[in-house]
Design an enzyme around this catalytic site. Structure first.
Site, PDB file in Angstrom:
ATOM      1  N   LYS A 180     111.170  67.747  19.664  1.00  0.00           N
ATOM      2  CA  LYS A 180     111.425  68.716  18.586  1.00  0.00           C
ATOM      3  C   LYS A 180     112.219  69.856  19.221  1.00  0.00           C
ATOM      4  CE  LYS A 180     110.433  72.204  16.754  1.00  0.00           C
ATOM      5  NZ  LYS A 180     111.356  73.329  16.537  1.00  0.00           N
ATOM      6  N   GLU A 255     105.994  75.491  30.312  1.00  0.00           N
ATOM      7  CA  GLU A 255     106.958  76.307  31.040  1.00  0.00           C
ATOM      8  C   GLU A 255     107.202  77.510  30.142  1.00  0.00           C
ATOM      9  OE1 GLU A 255     109.627  78.152  32.106  1.00  0.00           O
ATOM     10  OE2 GLU A 255     111.125  76.587  31.757  1.00  0.00           O
ATOM     11  N   CYS A 289     114.283  82.326  31.075  1.00  0.00           N
ATOM     12  CA  CYS A 289     112.923  82.715  31.475  1.00  0.00           C
ATOM     13  C   CYS A 289     112.862  83.091  32.945  1.00  0.00           C
ATOM     14  CB  CYS A 289     111.933  81.610  31.133  1.00  0.00           C
ATOM     15  SG  CYS A 289     112.533  80.013  31.623  1.00  0.00           S
ATOM     16  N   GLU A 386     108.820  91.037  28.725  1.00  0.00           N
ATOM     17  CA  GLU A 386     110.078  90.327  28.930  1.00  0.00           C
ATOM     18  C   GLU A 386     111.081  90.795  27.860  1.00  0.00           C
ATOM     19  OE1 GLU A 386     109.479  86.126  28.226  1.00  0.00           O
ATOM     20  OE2 GLU A 386     111.063  85.560  29.611  1.00  0.00           O
TER      21      GLU A 386
END
Ligand code: ADP
Length: 483
Positions: A180, A255, A289, A386
């Site tokens: 997906k 992750e 990331c 972040e």
């Protein structure tokens, strides 16, 4: 869109070896983040449709798992070669839906193909063990087998390589996969599926479905036929998926988010450190990331680093990724832009100074100026969250212990970077950083041969390298007696 091979642009899902629309006819629109134009639409698959795809993948698994590693390797290599052959078209598709400059998109696609090449080879070396048995007349044998159907949920920031990194390892060891992709970037995924089809994977081995993340995610995590969830995305969604996967005790690889420190010690080669900071911060407009999010500079070299770094950041050409010379594209959407605006305003309100940029870009839309903030304080949101944008906050430090504490003061633990030429310091700092990746004097640590992954709330499992195979394998102990 001008493509050499128009059949790479697909507006259907790839299921059980065929291209299909949703039964309801519902669809999702996909836009170009640089222009806000609608590029096209993709089917909105329901939970029930997802269930059917999983059943097909499970049927395909019964045969695929019994093929040899060599047979799988031949098809995988062909898939990788087709991706390389079509890199120009794939890069255009990616730039139009994701925004990153074409040159950067090509780099990602070649990296994506390199995972396939690597795992086509490495899966031939899934060795077991024979353990000396202390009991007479008995033997201990250990074999590794594919875990089963894999549900892969992938993000928009790397629309190609996050799929190949997961699926190359999964398919190479004999698993089948239902993918997906992020709703912002389905076309890169569907193009890769078309090439998988041409490479000759049997029907049901590799499937790509689009639609509501919640509905599809729920079915992938709750369905007992799916034995493994591999996810790349936010820590927030990763936690939901882990909770949902608990009901059927699935193996999971997560992750998740990062908050990378980038440390410049007083013995660093400052020019190299500036190059590394540019690569690790501004790639993909700061939307990776492993992007450095907090740049800690020793007080002795702070002013010099700030000046050299700012001079480089001012040179970044922002624009539509299809235009010549552009190195930084738009942010993926309005909510990403809003977060960047908020982080910069909040940093300034809590004492930071703007050295470069600091505002939305004159191009409008989702564009933001590459920004350097100096004298950022630990009160600022950007110190703890972040940003996922082109903003580099600089902090001053005075000794090693202080900077280690600052660097580790986060629930995240994905990538970290530092620049130093002192061998003793290099070892000590590398061991003290609580991160899955420590990149020393190197702004670009990711390649297929390395174990990529985090600790703490950045997740679990590894992708790439021989370790990446373990995420798709289960260990079986065979006890043999009567010998
Ligand atoms: P990002 O902040 O990078 O967009 P997300 O974690 O929101 O990261 O999204 C990463 C991927 O997870 C995308 O494919 C997205 O569609 C999917 N996703 C988001 N929410 C859910 C959910 N509740 N269940 C399953 N998948 C989800």
């Amino acid at each position: 869109m001008e493509l050499n091979n128009k059949s790479l642009f697909k507006e259907k899902c790839y299921v059980n070896g065929s291209w299909v629309e949703s039964q309801s006819g519902d669809f999702l629109e996909v836009n170009n983040p640089a222009t806000q134009e609608i590029i096209g639409k993709v089917p909105k698959f329901t939970k029930d449709e997802t269930k059917k795809v999983i059943e097909n993948a499970n049927d395909a698994f019964q045969t695929w798992k019994n093929t040899t590693a060599k047979e799988r390797s031949v098809i995988l290599k062909k898939w990788g070669d087709l991706i390389v052959e079509n890199v120009e078209d794939l890069a255009k598709i990616m730039t139009i839906e994701q925004g990153k400059p074409v040159a950067e998109a090509k780099g990602e696609i070649l990296m994506g193909a390199s995972y396939i090449e690597f795992y086509a080879e490495e899966a031939k070396r899934v060795y077991g063990d024979i353990i000396p048995d202390p009991r007479p007349g008995k033997r201990i044998v250990v074999i590794k087998q594919p875990v089963g159907v894999v549900g892969a949920i992938t993000p928009w920031n790397f629309p190609n390589s996050m799929i190949t990194r997961k699926c190359a390892a999964a398919l190479a060891v004999g698993c089948t996969a239902v993918v997906k992709p992020a709703s912002q970037t389905p076309y890169s995924a569907l193009a890769v599926a078309e090439l998988a089809h041409r490479a000759g994977f049997p029907k049901g081995v590799f499937n790509i479905i689009t639609g509501s993340a919640k509905d599809i995610g729920l079915e992938l995590t709750k369905n007992p036929m799916v034995r493994k969830i591999s996810f790349t995305g936010s820590t927030e969604v990763g936690k939901i998926l882990m909770e949902q996967s608990a009901s059927t005790v699935k193996k999971v690889s997560m992750e998740l988010g990062g908050h990378a420190p980038f440390i410049v010690f007083d013995d660093a080669d400052l020019n190299e450190a500036v190059t590394g900071a540019m690569q690790s911060k501004f790639r993909n407009s700061g939307q990776t990331c492993i992007c450095s999010n907090r740049i800690f500079v020793h007080e002795k070299v702070y002013d010099e680093f700030l000046e050299k770094f700012s001079a480089e950041v001012k040179k970044i050409k922002v624009g539509n990724g299809l235009d010549e010379g552009v190195v930084s594209g738009p942010l993926i959407d309005k909510s990403s832009l809003d977060k960047v605006i908020d982080h910069v305003q909040d940093a300034v309100n809590t004492g930071a100074k703007i050295a470069v940029g600091g505002d939305v870009h004159s191009l409008g839309g989702n564009f933001y100026q590459p920004t350097v903030l100096s004298h950022v304080t630990t009160k600022a949101k950007i110190t703890f969250e972040e940003t996922f944008g082109p903003v580099a906050p600089l902090y001053k430090f005075s000794n090693d212990e202080e900077v280690i504490n600052l660097a580790n003061d986060t629930p995240y633990g994905l990538a970290s970077y530092f620049y130093s030429r002192d061998i003793s310091r290099v070892w000590k700092i590398a061991e003290a950083l609580e991160y899955g990746i420590v990149s020393i004097n190197n702004g670009l640590p990711t390649i297929a041969e390395i174990p990529f992954g985090g600790v703490k709330e950045s997740g679990m499992g590894r992708e790439g390298s021989k370790y990446g195979l373990d995420d798709y394998l289960v260990i079986k102990y065979i006890s043999m007696g009567g010998i």
